[in-house]
Scaffold this active site. Sequence first.
Site, PDB file in Angstrom:
ATOM      1  N   MET A  53       4.270  -2.525  -2.700  1.00  0.00           N
ATOM      2  CA  MET A  53       3.398  -3.681  -2.516  1.00  0.00           C
ATOM      3  C   MET A  53       3.536  -4.634  -3.692  1.00  0.00           C
ATOM      4  SD  MET A  53      -0.126  -1.941  -1.127  1.00  0.00           S
ATOM      5  CE  MET A  53      -0.905  -3.543  -0.940  1.00  0.00           C
ATOM      6  N   ASP A  97       6.106  -7.064  -8.254  1.00  0.00           N
ATOM      7  CA  ASP A  97       6.683  -6.545  -9.490  1.00  0.00           C
ATOM      8  C   ASP A  97       8.165  -6.226  -9.279  1.00  0.00           C
ATOM      9  OD1 ASP A  97       6.921  -5.585 -12.083  1.00  0.00           O
ATOM     10  OD2 ASP A  97       6.233  -3.562 -11.549  1.00  0.00           O
ATOM     11  N   HIS A 148       5.545   3.179  -9.889  1.00  0.00           N
ATOM     12  CA  HIS A 148       4.106   2.999 -10.063  1.00  0.00           C
ATOM     13  C   HIS A 148       3.394   4.286  -9.634  1.00  0.00           C
ATOM     14  CE1 HIS A 148       4.616  -1.634  -9.403  1.00  0.00           C
ATOM     15  NE2 HIS A 148       5.080  -1.228 -10.572  1.00  0.00           N
ATOM     16  N   SER A 208       7.384   1.204  -5.895  1.00  0.00           N
ATOM     17  CA  SER A 208       5.934   1.429  -5.859  1.00  0.00           C
ATOM     18  C   SER A 208       5.613   2.232  -4.604  1.00  0.00           C
ATOM     19  CB  SER A 208       5.193   0.092  -5.912  1.00  0.00           C
ATOM     20  OG  SER A 208       3.794   0.301  -6.034  1.00  0.00           O
TER      21      SER A 208
END
Length: 349
Positions: free
Chosen positions: A281, A284, A188, A161
């Site tokens: 962050m 996931d 992401h 991410s």
Amino acid sequence: MIRVLVVEDSATVRHLLREALTPAAGFEIVGEAVDGAAAVDLCRRLRPDVITMDVVLPVMSGLAATERIMADAPTPILVVCSADRRELFTTYDALAAGAVDVLEKPRGDASDDTWPQRLRTAVKVVSRIRVVTRRRPEPAAPAAAPAPAATAVRAVVVGASTGGPGAIVRLLRALPAGFAVPLLYVQHLAANESFAQAFAGWLAEQTGHLVGYARGGEALTSLAGRVTMAPPDRHLVLRAGHLQLSAAEPRHSCRPAVDTLFEAAAVDLGRHAAGCLLTGMGRDGAAGLLAMRRAGAVTFAQDAASCVVYGMPKEAVSLGAAAETLPPEQIGARLAALANGGVAWRTPF
């Protein structure tokens, strides 16, 4: 109040930024710069909480300014850019240099109605990210090309991410040109076709590897030697040796989600997979990496010192999901050794 330094040479865009980032909404614009050199100076003197950074600037580019700021006065940077392909390439260079997120400039269409709120949300998220001094690493020397040998690993799955563009470049540069194991990658990113296509092109240009987006239906065996990414707003799933795309509900507010791919790899490949969870962050990918390790896969998490945000990897480490925690280039070297039959370092769960 979140203190913001606006770096933008367009008077029109600066006006839009001022209108959105008002004191009533919880923001204070502490300074404005119209070129990169002024941005570096103002950042040093004003110490803002967040910088909104254009990348195409006079005197000093936004990329050069980002590199200077992250080396001398680390500050969370939100890149605000247009969807022009070359500008997006520079944007991803800035993300690799330490900027933490990107937002497209207003398009002049109906999507502009929600742009001020999207900007405020992005600035709030970026303001919570703790950044550290970041000097651009020297490119890793490519690993030696593997000798012809069978490998038990049929796929490498990677998730990232915030900070992911820089981390995946470092990992891929450490893989030899002859690395033949398919690599599936979830990053992401904003669900924006222009951003997505530019990212694939940028990643290929930076690493020399073949990079593209999954279409659904491909046999895993047909993807040897390629980096195949989850497309915007679709989960990537592996079933019966084939890729599938899913519009199922987001997980951890993300679609694509890293957990979705990792859990599918655990079921479909078991010990014939390697999983890598990079900077980002949230959490996931942590549970999915644990599922992979329990299924016998080789698992890695990026180490804290090299992460832009030590969130997702930290969650994986706390669960015991990662057999090893390493910087991306060392993960790449491990993967190259694994593809060459170097399985002795596998750490059992």
